[in-house]
Each structure stands twice: as C-alpha cells, then as structure tokens.
Design an enzyme around this catalytic site. Structure first.
Site, mmCIF file in Angstrom:
data_model
loop_
_atom_site.group_PDB
_atom_site.id
_atom_site.type_symbol
_atom_site.label_atom_id
_atom_site.label_comp_id
_atom_site.label_asym_id
_atom_site.label_seq_id
_atom_site.Cartn_x
_atom_site.Cartn_y
_atom_site.Cartn_z
ATOM 1 N N GLU A 155 0.859 -1.189 0.000
ATOM 2 C CA GLU A 155 0.000 0.000 0.000
ATOM 3 C C GLU A 155 0.895 1.239 0.000
ATOM 4 O OE1 GLU A 155 -3.610 2.119 2.529
ATOM 5 O OE2 GLU A 155 -2.564 0.384 3.368
ATOM 6 N N HIS A 182 -0.034 7.953 5.950
ATOM 7 C CA HIS A 182 1.222 7.631 5.280
ATOM 8 C C HIS A 182 2.183 8.812 5.377
ATOM 9 C CE1 HIS A 182 -0.043 3.888 3.006
ATOM 10 N NE2 HIS A 182 -1.153 4.284 3.616
ATOM 11 N N HIS A 209 -5.801 6.248 -1.751
ATOM 12 C CA HIS A 209 -5.042 7.440 -1.378
ATOM 13 C C HIS A 209 -4.864 8.341 -2.608
ATOM 14 C CE1 HIS A 209 -4.068 6.284 2.775
ATOM 15 N NE2 HIS A 209 -4.096 5.043 2.299
ATOM 16 N N HIS A 235 -9.981 0.525 0.799
ATOM 17 C CA HIS A 235 -10.827 1.099 1.861
ATOM 18 C C HIS A 235 -11.715 2.240 1.345
ATOM 19 C CE1 HIS A 235 -7.395 3.815 2.169
ATOM 20 N NE2 HIS A 235 -6.702 3.036 2.992
ATOM 21 N N ASN A 274 -12.392 6.112 2.407
ATOM 22 C CA ASN A 274 -11.256 6.652 3.146
ATOM 23 C C ASN A 274 -10.105 6.995 2.227
ATOM 24 O OD1 ASN A 274 -12.489 4.437 5.367
ATOM 25 N ND2 ASN A 274 -12.101 6.492 6.081
ATOM 26 N N ALA A 275 -9.529 8.181 2.402
ATOM 27 C CA ALA A 275 -8.357 8.645 1.657
ATOM 28 C C ALA A 275 -8.597 8.647 0.155
ATOM 29 C CB ALA A 275 -7.125 7.808 2.011
ATOM 30 N N HIS A 296 -14.283 4.574 10.590
ATOM 31 C CA HIS A 296 -13.779 4.969 9.281
ATOM 32 C C HIS A 296 -14.892 5.419 8.340
ATOM 33 C CE1 HIS A 296 -10.034 3.094 10.589
ATOM 34 N NE2 HIS A 296 -9.445 3.658 9.553
ATOM 35 N N ASP A 324 -7.847 -3.525 7.869
ATOM 36 C CA ASP A 324 -6.801 -2.497 7.953
ATOM 37 C C ASP A 324 -6.172 -2.517 9.342
ATOM 38 O OD1 ASP A 324 -5.157 -0.515 6.916
ATOM 39 O OD2 ASP A 324 -6.561 1.123 7.308
ATOM 40 N N LEU A 366 -6.772 9.158 11.654
ATOM 41 C CA LEU A 366 -6.897 7.718 11.822
ATOM 42 C C LEU A 366 -5.665 7.016 11.253
ATOM 43 C CD1 LEU A 366 -10.649 7.141 10.889
ATOM 44 C CD2 LEU A 366 -9.610 6.781 13.140
#
Length: 403
Positions: free
Chosen positions: A131, A143, A197, A218, A221-222, A253, A277, A310
């Site tokens: 990831e 990240h 992301h 996910h 999210n992101a 989340h 996750d 998170l």
C-alpha cells in the site's frame, strides 16, 4: 490426525447456501463435499461441533499487523507468522500482509520475507499487499509524506521481478504517482492493482480500470468523495462493475449510513468486501505503537496520530462481520460472504473463500453468539477452545488460542 474426517454441525454455510444437519468431508486438507450426517462414508472420523455454524474462513486483504507486530517495523518471516497467528484467533485463515509506505530498502526486505514465508508454507499467509509509496500527497492519510513518491523505472522493475515469488500480489497506487502504462505492466506481472489514497476525478477511474485496475482500497477513506457534480473515486467505484471495493466496518472509518447506501448502490459483478486495515494492536493490550517514527495512540477502539488522523484500525474480521450483520442489518450469510467469498474473488484466490469441492479446508466455526469456536487452515485446527481431542494443531500455530 486422520487424513480423512467429517466436520459435522447443525449448520454449514458453503459460501452460497446453508446446509442443516450435514457434515463437511475433508481429505488431505481439502474439501471433498458436504453430505447429510447419515451419509458420512466409512473411514471418516466424525468431529461434531453441535449447533455451531461452520463457514468459510475469513480472507483479509489488508492487514498491517497483529500480535504486537507491525509489518513495517518487522518485515520478516517471524513478523508474518506472528501477524497470521494473531488474526487466526478471530477466524481469519488467509492474510494479505500489508506494507504501507516506506523506503525502498524496507520494501525489498518485505518482499524477501514474503518469499521466505511462502517457501515455509506459513499457515494463513496468502501474499503481500504493498500500500504505497506511490500515492497522492493530497490524500496521504497516515502515510508519511516524506516517503510518498512517483513510481520510477527501478520501482517497477523491482515489483515485477518479485511477483510470483511471495504468493498473491496486491498493490495500492494513486494515478497521481503511477501511469496507466505502469498499471498495465503490473497487471501483466501478476499484481492485482487497487486505487487508493488518491484525489482524482471520477473520469480518471475508467481509463485506469481499462489499464488493469480492479479494486479500490478502503472505500470512502483517503479518496475523492461523491458529490452531485463530481462523483469522485467513491462514485466511480460504486458505478463500475469491474471494480471490487474494500470496506473497513468499524463504525469509525465510515458512517453506517454511508455503508448501507454504498452496499445498495454497488454495481456488480464487482462486490464490496470487508477488510480490517488492522495494526499491531490486534490480540494485545498495547496502548499504541510507532509508525515511521511517529506515535500512534489506541483509545476507545480507534488508532490515531497525535493530530487525530486515523492510523489504521483496531478491529478484527470477526468483529467486522458482527458489525455488518448487527449494525448494518445485512443477513449473516451475506456478512460472511463479505469476509470470505468476495475478497477471495477480488484477489483471485481460486481455492479460498468457499467450502466447495476441491477448495482448501479453511473454516471458521462460530457459536450462537457469533464468538469463535475454532479456526481451521487446510483441515488443521489453528485456534479455538476445547479441541484437544481432535489431534495436533498446525505445526506453526500451536499457540494461536482465541481470547
């Protein structure tokens, strides 16, 4: 332990349908068939779990850690074994051990560890999920921004050279850092490529799907969110039937309302499946850990950086199944599919996620309260309680006991 046995129960779910008062026949670590109890062939030892539910073992495509180990901090065979053991205690029988954004040196060490873990037939180890680090700074999440960077020729060559040596291969990328041509190369090398992301517009998703992307990491999210004039990655992923979507069902989340809307909206055949996750805290009492030199805090079921971002999840797959069934209102069998059959299909694990003839005998047995009774990998007990009479546990997981 007998090479051929029958796991008998009042309820057996094979990934498609429920069987009542049947037995699952297992030989040499694989499913043979499901038969009525009275039709168990001679020579099969009967192991009866009473009124417990037998279902396919869980398949988790995004596991950063467990048992006190974060893979980024311990990219070794020992680290992989510890992570798989921790998650087996909650019904997960197939783990894509996940390395989040880090240095090329850590990546290469992780790839080597995956190769060695596969060679050692580590129970529960399905492969590696990389990831990052080829993500978008705008949607970096937890990240490390100093380690995020575009994919270059050296990165692509290293990934392609390693593919096929560490089990199944999954990588999360952002179009801001990876070209469609690079995606096609990764796909040809054997990777499942997932978008994550990323802050791209919805219109960018289709060209990447055509290049080989088949998954979104996910969901919600992101990533760019769904709006009325710009559907973002969320809208595009729900609308595109080629794309499977991972979902973290912990209630932190993603809001349950958003989850239910997404589940109703998803266009198939690509499905929404559950991921944890999970970080190193699973199976421990730890109150936090370090990630890329930053402290992550464990409080109230959440993992966060000091600024509240998170940082992965503090949940196991069995808890995700319970949440999906009890809080979202899905049937239990559909919640189980989201934790087993759908992720197996998404990653291309052809012998995982169902209890059909020829599939691996990877099972989770749950009691009436949906607590773990036992976990089985390849027909061997790897976690549970009260199983001493059923022969030795798996050689590498003899201390995997559910809490």
């Amino acid at each position: 332990m007998s090479e051929a046995f029958a796991l008998a129960s009042q309820r057996i779910f094979d990934g498609e349908q429920l069987f009542y008062e049947h037995a699952l026949l297992v030989e040499q670590g694989h499913v043979v068939e499901i038969v009525p109890r009275q039709d168990v062939p001679a020579g099969h030892e009967i192991r009866d779990v009473g009124d417990a539910l037998v279902a396919p073992g869980f398949v988790d495509l995004q596991v950063n850690g467990g048992g006190g180990v974060l893979f980024n901090n311990d990219p070794s065979v020992r680290g992989i074994e510890t992570i798989c053991r921790a998650h087996a205690a909650y019904g997960t029988t197939s783990v894509m051990v996940t390395l989040i954004t880090d240095t090329p040196e850590i990546r290469d060490t992780a790839l080597a560890a995956g190769r060695d873990a596969r060679a050692a037939a580590t129970p529960g180890f399905l492969g590696l999920h990389l990831e990052g680090p080829h993500l978008s700074l705008a949607r970096k999440g937890t990240h490390d921004p100093d380690l995020i960077r575009p994919m270059n020729a050296s990165d692509l060559a290293a990934l392609c050279a390693a593919s096929g040596k560490f089990g199944l291969a999954l990588t999360t990328i952002a179009p801001e850092s990876v070209t469609p041509e690079q995606v096609s190369r990764l796909k040809a090398a054997g990777y499942v490529v997932s978008l994550g992301h990323t802050d791209i517009a919805a219109s960018v998703v289709a060209p990447y799907a055509e290049a080989g992307v088949t998954m979104v990491t996910h969901l919600f999210n992101a990533m760019s969110q769904m709006g009325n004039r710009e559907p973002g990655v969320v809208g595009a992923a729900l609308d595109d039937g080629r794309i499977f979507c991972g979902l973290i069902a912990d209630g932190f989340h993603v809001d349950p309302v958003a989850m239910r809307v997404a589940l109703r909206a998803k266009n198939g055949p690509g499905q929404i499946f559950l991921v944890t996750d999970a970080m190193s805290t699973i199976g421990t009492d730890d109150d936090g850990f370090a990630l890329n030199g930053r402290q992550v805090f464990r409080r109230g079921g959440r993992l966060t950086l000091a600024d509240g971002t998170l940082a992965g999840a503090d949940i196991d797959m069995l808890s995700c199944v319970r949440f999906t069934h009890e809080r979202l209102g899905l049937s239990l069998v559909e919640a189980l599919r989201m934790a087993s059959r759908y992720p197996a299909e998404a990653i291309g694990a052809e012998t995982k996620g169902m209890l059909k003839s020829g599939f691996d005998a990877d099972m989770v047995v749950l009691d009436g309260a949906l607590d773990l009774h036992s976990t089985w990998i390849g027909g061997a007990v790897v976690a549970g309680r009260g199983l001493a009479d059923w022969g030795p546990r798996h050689r590498s997981m003899d201390c995997a006991v559910a809490s």
